[in-house]
Scaffold this motif. Structure first.
Motif, PDB file in Angstrom:
ATOM      1  N   ALA A 219       0.825  -1.204   0.000  1.00 52.92           N
ATOM      2  CA  ALA A 219       0.000   0.000   0.000  1.00 52.92           C
ATOM      3  C   ALA A 219       0.859   1.255   0.000  1.00 52.92           C
ATOM      4  O   ALA A 219       0.581   2.219  -0.733  1.00 52.92           O
ATOM      5  CB  ALA A 219      -0.925  -0.021   1.214  1.00 52.92           C
ATOM      6  N   LEU A 220       1.912   1.264   0.802  1.00 53.92           N
ATOM      7  CA  LEU A 220       2.795   2.443   0.868  1.00 53.92           C
ATOM      8  C   LEU A 220       3.548   2.644  -0.442  1.00 53.92           C
ATOM      9  O   LEU A 220       3.753   3.778  -0.894  1.00 53.92           O
ATOM     10  CB  LEU A 220       3.779   2.288   2.026  1.00 53.92           C
ATOM     11  N   THR A 223       1.393   4.383  -3.030  1.00 52.72           N
ATOM     12  CA  THR A 223       0.759   5.651  -2.665  1.00 52.72           C
ATOM     13  C   THR A 223       1.030   6.702  -3.746  1.00 52.72           C
ATOM     14  O   THR A 223       2.160   6.855  -4.203  1.00 52.72           O
ATOM     15  CB  THR A 223       1.308   6.145  -1.314  1.00 52.72           C
TER      16      THR A 223
END
Length: 256
Positions: A219-220, A223
């Motif tokens: 997810a990071l 981003t």
């Protein structure tokens, strides 16, 4: 459906889609036929109604069931029902010693320790429904995997062995924190909510922590790439078709 008595049980004949099927309904060893019939007044009334009508179809059995149904009255408390059952059994010469003679005849099987450990730890049995667990959850999970039962002391020993199965795979997180759930709390008679076990320590598995860390890393890393960005109205429509907690719904809205 027609039912007739035979040695060792009942012979039932079922009519399904115009075809007749036979099935034997076995009796429990140690429970005499007169006793079964004494406590099967509902079924006997249905059979008698079918005999009087001279019918045996599934539709006739349904009609007989409705015709013999007693009108709903005041429900008896469980204690009163049990007292009536005991009196009914005592009238036929049965006491507590008879019931005790039928119990405890199954001996616990030797548990498969490697199989239990593998299922609960390696195959994530302990974290299948929740991300953490307590020793109480572990004891329950072990008990569910012992179909013939086991002494409490043995279940405790098995729990210790599961915890020591692979020290690198089970991670201790500390005491429970945050809002209480229904399984973490007890409601007293006065309505107060108290912690069921304030010192309960929670655990998880290394495999689950690695999976969560991988999800966070992915997810990071993505981003700012505008991946899976949706219109709020579309998210609301999707959420309306699912059963989520308010926290889960908020997470979906933030992610999209």
């Amino acid at each position: 459906m027609s039912i007739r008595h035979r040695a060792g049980g009942y012979q039932a004949r079922l009519m399904i889609d115009g075809r007749q099927y036979a099935a034997t309904l076995a009796d429990i060893a140690g429970v005499a036929r007169p006793l079964i019939e004494a406590f099967s007044t509902r079924r006997m009334a249905i059979v008698e109604q079918l005999t009087v009508r001279g019918e045996a179809s599934a539709k006739a059995a349904q009609v007989a069931t409705l015709a013999t149904r007693a009108a709903k009255g005041e429900r008896l408390a469980e204690a009163e029902l049990r007292a009536r059952w005991r009196d009914k059994a005592a009238a036929r010469g049965l006491d507590a010693s008879w019931a005790e003679s039928l119990l405890g005849r199954t001996r616990p099987q030797r548990p498969d320790l490697a199989g239990i450990c593998g299922e609960l730890v390696d195959r994530k049995g302990l974290t299948a429904a929740a991300s953490t667990f307590t020793r109480r959850d572990l004891l329950q999970a072990i008990g569910e995997r012992l179909p013939t039962g086991a002494p409490v002391a043995l279940v405790e020993v098995l729990a210790d062995k599961v915890m020591a199965y692979d020290p690198h795979q089970l991670i201790e997180l500390g005491a429970a924190r945050g809002p209480l759930s229904s399984i973490d709390s007890i409601r007293r008679a006065d309505g107060r909510i108290v912690v069921a076990d304030p010192d309960a320590r929670r655990y998880t598995t290394r495999g689950l922590l690695l999976l969560e860390q991988h999800t966070i890393n992915v997810a990071l890393r993505r981003t700012g790439e505008s991946v899976a960005v949706l219109e709020p109205a579309g998210v609301d429509r999707a959420l309306a078709t699912r059963t989520l907690t308010s926290e889960q719904a908020a997470m979906v809205r933030r992610l999209t």
